[in-house]
Write an enzyme that holds these catalytic residues in place. Structure first.
Site, PDB file in Angstrom:
ATOM      1  N   GLU A   1       7.582 -22.384   6.969  1.00  0.00           N
ATOM      2  CA  GLU A   1       8.086 -21.397   8.047  1.00  0.00           C
ATOM      3  C   GLU A   1       9.188 -22.067   8.913  1.00  0.00           C
ATOM      4  O   GLU A   1      10.063 -21.238   9.469  1.00  0.00           O
ATOM      5  CB  GLU A   1       7.138 -20.981   8.859  1.00  0.00           C
ATOM      6  CG  GLU A   1       6.498 -22.295   9.762  1.00  0.00           C
ATOM      7  CD  GLU A   1       5.293 -21.616  10.694  1.00  0.00           C
ATOM      8  OE1 GLU A   1       5.356 -22.075  11.971  1.00  0.00           O
ATOM      9  OE2 GLU A   1       4.684 -20.922  10.287  1.00  0.00           O
TER      10      GLU A   1
ATOM     11  N   GLU B   1       0.732  -1.236  -0.063  1.00  0.00           N
ATOM     12  CA  GLU B   1       0.011   0.063  -0.034  1.00  0.00           C
ATOM     13  C   GLU B   1       0.931   1.281  -0.154  1.00  0.00           C
ATOM     14  O   GLU B   1       0.382   2.397  -0.176  1.00  0.00           O
ATOM     15  CB  GLU B   1      -0.864  -0.015   1.156  1.00  0.00           C
ATOM     16  CG  GLU B   1      -2.068  -1.088   1.228  1.00  0.00           C
ATOM     17  CD  GLU B   1      -3.042  -0.796  -0.051  1.00  0.00           C
ATOM     18  OE1 GLU B   1      -3.433   0.202  -0.296  1.00  0.00           O
ATOM     19  OE2 GLU B   1      -3.770  -2.010  -0.179  1.00  0.00           O
TER      20      GLU B   1
END
Length: 305
Positions: free
Chosen positions: A109, A78
């Site tokens: 992960e 953004e």
């Protein structure tokens, strides 16, 4: 870990009426707001420290795995359209790569070697700032990225939801978002994720403000990439300077579609003078206007009320 614990009061929620269960989920979400409120001093410190590094020309690096990684990437993407932050100075490291943004890659992960390898390829340095996000605060991939980045001199900021988490202990600026047990035990995409989202929003908005990309409550470096945003940019110029909409639109176009340059031109500077004044002020419109000997800013700025 608190995020893995159960709450007995929700044990039978799967048999409750839908509205009652939803109300209980919502009530548990209030813990996210409270956790971020407590963490505000740490978030303020993180934004200020990151701004100091990025003023040196460094990169903002987001890192995480699973839901936390996706929230981190969402915050970062953004920053270019909203604040005009250069895309080449945004980096995303998510366990499992870009594919993990739309498809779960939970096993990735645990790959600490991949984390160390990927951050190493970026050659981080003292002008870079790393934001590492993990609800548990134990994720091997994320910890490996953070450790290597810190060793290379980058600023390391960590967001985690468990007190005493290794990720927090290993960061220069730890941000604890202590949300406690979830409505669904271990589902950290819920309250923990909400707290992460709020904290990231606050951090990045304050960071961009520190870097001069906000003025009088307006996103003055916004990228006008569609009709709605073009109108918004023109309206910003009119609101900041107090000139009529048509004059603001003309100035914005003559300023190369830059809100900041248009404001300075309406203060009385030529485009070249406005651009030079802005560059001398490190892109901060407030400093550029205050330094301008030709502009009477008091005539144009909108007054409260």
């Amino acid at each position: 870990m608190d995020t893995e614990n159960t709450l007995r009061r929700y044990r039978d929620a799967d048999s409750w009426p839908a509205e009652e269960a939803l109300a209980a989920m919502l009530d548990n979400q209030f813990g996210a707001f409270a956790a971020v409120r407590v963490a505000l001093p740490s978030l303020a410190m993180a934004a200020t420290a990151a701004a100091e590094r990025l003023r040196q020309g460094g990169r903002l690096i987001y890192c995480g795995a699973g839901a936390s990684g996706r929230l981190a990437v969402q915050d970062g993407v953004e920053l270019h359209p909203t604040f005009g932050w250069p895309v080449e100075r945004l980096v995303y490291l998510i366990a499992g790569g870009e594919r993990a943004l739309t498809r779960s890659a939970e096993g990735a992960e645990d790959d600490a070697d991949a984390g160390a390898r990927e951050i190493g390829a970026l050659r981080p340095g003292a002008s870079d700032a790393l934001v590492a996000v993990a609800a548990s605060g134990t994720t091997p991939y994320t910890r490996a990225v953070q450790q290597a980045a810190r060793a290379a001199g980058a600023l390391t900021i960590a967001l985690a939801n468990n007190p005493g988490a290794p990720l927090l202990a290993g960061a220069q600026i730890p941000v604890l978002l202590h949300t406690g047990p979830e409505f669904l035990a271990g589902s950290t995409r819920m309250t923990a994720g909400t707290a992460q989202k709020i904290a990231l929003n606050l951090f990045s908005t304050r960071l961009m403000t520190e870097l001069g990309r906000v003025y009088q409550g307006y996103m003055v470096d916004m990228v006008p990439s569609n009709t709605k945003l073009v109108d918004r940019a023109r309206n910003m110029v009119a609101a900041i300077t107090g000139v009529p909409a048509d004059r603001a639109a003309t100035a914005w176009q003559e300023a190369g579609r830059s809100v900041k340059v248009a404001v300075l031109m309406l203060d009385g500077l030529s485009r070249a003078e406005a651009e030079a004044r802005l560059a001398a002020a490190a892109g901060r419109l407030d400093r550029a206007r205050n330094a301008s000997p030709r502009g009477d800013t008091s005539r144009h700025e909108c007054q409260p009320g």
